[in-house]
Design a protein around this motif. Structure first.
Motif, PDB file in Angstrom:
ATOM      1  N   VAL A 187       0.852  -1.184   0.000  1.00  9.41           N
ATOM      2  CA  VAL A 187       0.000   0.000   0.000  1.00  9.41           C
ATOM      3  C   VAL A 187       0.890   1.235   0.000  1.00  9.41           C
ATOM      4  N   ARG A 188       0.575   2.194  -0.862  1.00  9.89           N
ATOM      5  CA  ARG A 188       1.396   3.400  -0.947  1.00  9.89           C
ATOM      6  C   ARG A 188       0.518   4.638  -1.052  1.00  9.89           C
ATOM      7  N   LEU A 189       0.815   5.621  -0.235  1.00 11.97           N
ATOM      8  CA  LEU A 189       0.139   6.914  -0.277  1.00 11.97           C
ATOM      9  C   LEU A 189       1.058   7.917  -0.951  1.00 11.97           C
ATOM     10  N   LEU A 190       0.568   8.561  -2.004  1.00 12.20           N
ATOM     11  CA  LEU A 190       1.323   9.603  -2.705  1.00 12.20           C
ATOM     12  C   LEU A 190       0.430  10.826  -2.831  1.00 12.20           C
ATOM     13  N   THR A 191       0.881  11.965  -2.296  1.00 12.13           N
ATOM     14  CA  THR A 191       0.108  13.198  -2.423  1.00 12.13           C
ATOM     15  C   THR A 191       0.967  14.304  -3.015  1.00 12.13           C
ATOM     16  N   ASP A 192       0.314  15.244  -3.665  1.00 12.12           N
ATOM     17  CA  ASP A 192       0.991  16.417  -4.225  1.00 12.12           C
ATOM     18  C   ASP A 192       0.029  17.592  -4.063  1.00 12.12           C
ATOM     19  N   LYS A 193       0.328  18.470  -3.114  1.00 12.75           N
ATOM     20  CA  LYS A 193      -0.570  19.571  -2.767  1.00 12.75           C
ATOM     21  C   LYS A 193       0.046  20.915  -3.161  1.00 12.75           C
ATOM     22  N   PRO A 194      -0.449  21.570  -4.228  1.00  9.60           N
ATOM     23  CA  PRO A 194       0.042  22.912  -4.567  1.00  9.60           C
ATOM     24  C   PRO A 194      -0.418  23.915  -3.509  1.00  9.60           C
ATOM     25  N   VAL A 195       0.456  24.856  -3.156  1.00 12.32           N
ATOM     26  CA  VAL A 195       0.115  25.853  -2.148  1.00 12.32           C
ATOM     27  C   VAL A 195       0.590  27.225  -2.600  1.00 12.32           C
ATOM     28  N   SER A 196      -0.057  28.262  -2.086  1.00  9.27           N
ATOM     29  CA  SER A 196       0.352  29.629  -2.404  1.00  9.27           C
ATOM     30  C   SER A 196      -0.163  30.571  -1.328  1.00  9.27           C
ATOM     31  N   ALA A 197       0.517  31.686  -1.172  1.00 11.27           N
ATOM     32  CA  ALA A 197       0.114  32.704  -0.204  1.00 11.27           C
ATOM     33  C   ALA A 197       0.744  34.026  -0.604  1.00 11.27           C
ATOM     34  N   SER A 198       0.112  35.105  -0.199  1.00 14.72           N
ATOM     35  CA  SER A 198       0.622  36.445  -0.493  1.00 14.72           C
ATOM     36  C   SER A 198       1.139  37.092   0.780  1.00 14.72           C
ATOM     37  N   LEU A 199       2.328  37.674   0.681  1.00 18.49           N
ATOM     38  CA  LEU A 199       2.921  38.419   1.778  1.00 18.49           C
ATOM     39  C   LEU A 199       3.410  39.751   1.232  1.00 18.49           C
ATOM     40  N   SER A 200       3.926  40.568   2.114  1.00 15.82           N
ATOM     41  CA  SER A 200       4.542  41.813   1.681  1.00 15.82           C
ATOM     42  C   SER A 200       5.852  41.513   0.946  1.00 15.82           C
TER      43      SER A 200
END
Length: 269
Positions: A187-200
């Motif tokens: 059994v294998r779990l593979l995830t790929d989660k794109p993320v983004s955020a805005s800062l100064s």
């Protein structure tokens, strides 16, 4: 149809965390020692994409190998130890360590992020390595964190990888989780989660790392919720009505079972 070398390369690049040597040994057994000679590019891609860690001679602190800190010709640099080193992608060993001075207009911010990120990783990951590197073409900064947890005696290995790019106030990246469980099955779990955020655009190192911590905490919470749903739904549907123990599973107590032992009737440890 892929060639033999392409097929072997695909095996290398899909190796589960902590199991690359098992894959290459199997390839040598099947195709002979000479088969590894053509796998250099695949091994390099694997090590760089997986953020393979290596302990430098005379040091106890693992450093990261990635495309972001590559100097070319098999050499890499580490900001914290102020050194560069040669890395053998086949043996995953480092050698020929030399002093290295970071030259970047973002050098101060890079070192500050590295310090703040180290505090974050020590608080939240049991065994982790990190790297912060300049991307000089556009003035961006690459931020990498990898946490490995290997337990081959219990038939599982796992890796958390997160990578971010900070540029002009924008933090973008992705989080990868790879867990392989192989007792009495595969059994294998593979995830790929794109993320983004805005800062100064003038965000400090602590502000950047606080945002990273918030992103990773939220993703961990989402994973926990997903696992809870699997326990109540998909996992239950996959199992036979009566396991080999001939006793019904109390699904409301599923978190108390040990996968492969209590459910599957495996041997106790």
């Amino acid at each position: 149809m892929p060639s033999n070398s392409e097929a072997l390369a695909s095996f290398v690049e899909s190796a589960p965390p902590g199991e690359l040597s098992n894959v290459t040994n199997a390839i040598k057994t099947i195709a002979g020692d000479s088969s590894l000679q053509s796998l250099g590019p695949a091994l390099e891609r694997y090590n760089e994409e997986q953020f393979t860690t290596v302990t430098l001679p005379g040091s106890s602190q693992p450093v990261v190998v990635s495309s972001y800190n590559s100097l070319g010709d098999g050499r890499y640099f580490d900001v914290e130890s102020q050194s560069s080193f040669a890395f053998d992608h086949n043996t995953q060993k480092a050698s020929a360590v030399q002093s290295y001075a970071l030259e970047s207009k973002n050098a101060d911010l890079i070192k500050s992020i590295l310090k703040s990120l180290s505090t974050h990783s020590n608080e939240h990951y049991p065994s982790s390595s990190l790297g912060v590197y300049p991307i000089e073409n556009d003035g961006a900064i690459a931020i990498l964190l990898v946490a490995n947890k290997y337990s081959p005696n219990n038939f599982w290995n796992g890796r958390w990888r997160s990578q971010y790019t900070f540029s002009s106030g924008q933090l973008t990246g992705s989080i990868h989780v790879d867990v392989h469980y192989y007792e009495d099955g595969n059994v294998r779990l593979l995830t790929d989660k794109p993320v983004s955020a805005s800062l100064s655009s003038s965000a400090s190192a602590s502000e950047i790392v606080r945002q990273i911590a918030s992103i990773e905490r939220k993703y961990q919470e989402d994973l926990n919720k997903a696992f809870g749903s699997l326990s109540e739904g998909a996992f239950k549907g996959l199992r036979r009505q009566l396991p080999i123990t001939r006793q019904k599973i109390e699904w409301e107590k599923i978190s108390g079972y040990r996968l492969g032992q209590d459910i599957g009737g495996g041997r106790a440890r």
